[in-house]
Design a protein around this motif. Structure first.
Motif, PDB file in Angstrom:
ATOM      1  N   ALA A 280      45.302  16.069  87.128  1.00 51.90           N
ATOM      2  CA  ALA A 280      45.438  17.525  87.222  1.00 51.90           C
ATOM      3  C   ALA A 280      45.541  18.162  85.839  1.00 51.90           C
ATOM      4  O   ALA A 280      45.033  19.265  85.611  1.00 51.90           O
ATOM      5  N   ASP A 281      46.206  17.471  84.907  1.00 54.72           N
ATOM      6  CA  ASP A 281      46.311  17.984  83.543  1.00 54.72           C
ATOM      7  C   ASP A 281      44.928  18.081  82.891  1.00 54.72           C
ATOM      8  O   ASP A 281      44.612  19.087  82.243  1.00 54.72           O
ATOM      9  N   ILE A 282      44.133  17.033  83.054  1.00 51.09           N
ATOM     10  CA  ILE A 282      42.805  17.009  82.448  1.00 51.09           C
ATOM     11  C   ILE A 282      41.935  18.126  83.021  1.00 51.09           C
ATOM     12  O   ILE A 282      41.216  18.826  82.292  1.00 51.09           O
ATOM     13  N   VAL A 283      42.006  18.324  84.329  1.00 52.99           N
ATOM     14  CA  VAL A 283      41.235  19.398  84.960  1.00 52.99           C
ATOM     15  C   VAL A 283      41.718  20.754  84.450  1.00 52.99           C
ATOM     16  O   VAL A 283      40.912  21.649  84.171  1.00 52.99           O
ATOM     17  N   GLY A 284      43.029  20.905  84.304  1.00 52.88           N
ATOM     18  CA  GLY A 284      43.578  22.150  83.784  1.00 52.88           C
ATOM     19  C   GLY A 284      43.114  22.425  82.369  1.00 52.88           C
ATOM     20  O   GLY A 284      42.746  23.554  82.017  1.00 52.88           O
ATOM     21  N   PHE A 285      43.134  21.371  81.531  1.00 53.93           N
ATOM     22  CA  PHE A 285      42.622  21.512  80.160  1.00 53.93           C
ATOM     23  C   PHE A 285      41.178  21.993  80.181  1.00 53.93           C
ATOM     24  O   PHE A 285      40.791  22.918  79.456  1.00 53.93           O
ATOM     25  N   ALA A 286      40.361  21.333  81.013  1.00 54.83           N
ATOM     26  CA  ALA A 286      38.931  21.648  81.067  1.00 54.83           C
ATOM     27  C   ALA A 286      38.702  23.090  81.509  1.00 54.83           C
ATOM     28  O   ALA A 286      37.846  23.792  80.957  1.00 54.83           O
ATOM     29  N   MET A 287      39.466  23.545  82.486  1.00 57.85           N
ATOM     30  CA  MET A 287      39.305  24.915  82.981  1.00 57.85           C
ATOM     31  C   MET A 287      39.611  25.934  81.888  1.00 57.85           C
ATOM     32  O   MET A 287      38.901  26.937  81.725  1.00 57.85           O
ATOM     33  N   ILE A 288      40.669  25.678  81.114  1.00 57.61           N
ATOM     34  CA  ILE A 288      41.049  26.630  80.065  1.00 57.61           C
ATOM     35  C   ILE A 288      40.046  26.592  78.911  1.00 57.61           C
ATOM     36  O   ILE A 288      39.733  27.622  78.300  1.00 57.61           O
TER      37      ILE A 288
END
Length: 296
Positions: A280-288
């Motif tokens: 979830a952290d990696i996906v959050g990073f990618a979205m931002i």
């Protein structure tokens, strides 16, 4: 090497240097119990000397430095702008390092980029216009990415300390202020002079408030070396490389390539400090990070 190629390479390296500096700061705080405010104070004061020395040595920047001194920072309005810039820089720098201390360099760097959302809202208010589709899409990605970082996808709990999230959002807001406040000063005197003077003012304010000489960390040679790297590589060199990239590519393309900062902070945190990130952290990073491209 063509001008465009040089700009791309220097901008990517400059952003990577910023990300590396955040990881170095985390290492110093964890390994040498360095106080975040102490670190910011020392970095601001020493980096200001480097910036002002650079401005004095480069003919094009020396003209700006002389103009600043001759006009006494442009009178009352100029002094107010410079002091506000210093205060915004101080708040942003302290918030960023405190967020790193509570969470990690990658999370702090990504949360700081949320300042672009604040800048977008400010631009819409000033221009009295509605957000464009790209901006709305960026806003949705920013909110979604922050949600994933804060909760790990589970809205019933926080996956990071509440203080870390609060300081990270504070860092994003102060980043936006630090970007917007000195706009006219940057046009008149250039980035090296404005950053040098603002860092000097903010560093002196922190020195008076925190008395860093009374609580010097117990550094060995390794600790001192990493402190020097934060100042020289992560502050001065990163700025110099990125500025040249802006000159070669223009601010739009350079700002897009500047997303190497959160990427490098993540890579260095994993490889060097062994920081673990959930999917979830990696996906959050990618979205931002995608949000940054849409906002540019």
């Amino acid at each position: 090497m063509s001008k465009t190629t040089r700009g791309v390479v220097l901008t990517l390296i400059g952003g990577a240097c910023w990300g590396f500096a955040g990881t170095c700061a985390k290492f110093l705080m964890d390994s040498y119990a360095v106080d975040p405010v102490w670190l910011v104070c020392v970095r601001q004061l020493t980096a200001s000397v480097l910036f002002l020395a650079y401005a004095a040595a480069v003919p094009g920047e020396r003209v700006h430095l002389h103009d600043l001194a001759r006009t006494r920072m442009g009178g009352v309005a100029g002094v107010v702008t410079m002091v506000l810039t210093a205060l915004c820089m101080m708040a942003n720098s302290c918030g960023y390092v405190v967020t790193i201390n509570i969470t990690n360099a990658a999370t702090a760097t990504v949360l700081q980029t949320l300042g672009l959302v604040v800048l977008m809202v400010y631009a819409c208010v000033v221009a009295r216009r509605r957000p464009r589709r790209r901006e709305l899409a960026g806003l949705v990605l920013a909110l979604g990415g922050t949600f994933l970082l804060a909760t790990g996808g589970d809205p019933t709990k926080l996956s990071m300390p509440a203080a870390g999230l609060a300081w990270g959002i504070f860092t994003g807001v102060t980043y936006a202020l630090y970007t917007a406040v000195p706009a006219k000063a940057l046009e008149r005197w250039g980035s090296p002079v404005v950053n040098g003077v603002a860092m000097l003012i903010s560093g002196l304010i922190l020195a008076v408030a925190s008395r860093p000489w009374e609580a010097v960390p117990s550094f060995d040679a390794v600790g001192l070396a990493w402190l020097a790297i934060i100042i020289v590589v992560g502050t001065f060199l990163a700025f110099a490389l990125y500025l040249q990239g802006v000159r070669d590519l223009g601010p739009l393309r350079a700002s897009m390539l500047g997303t190497s900062e959160p990427i490098s902070a993540t890579v260095f945190s994993v490889l060097w400090l062994g920081t673990a990130f959930a999917p979830a952290d990696i996906v959050g990073f990618a979205m931002i990070i995608v949000m940054v491209y849409l906002m540019a």
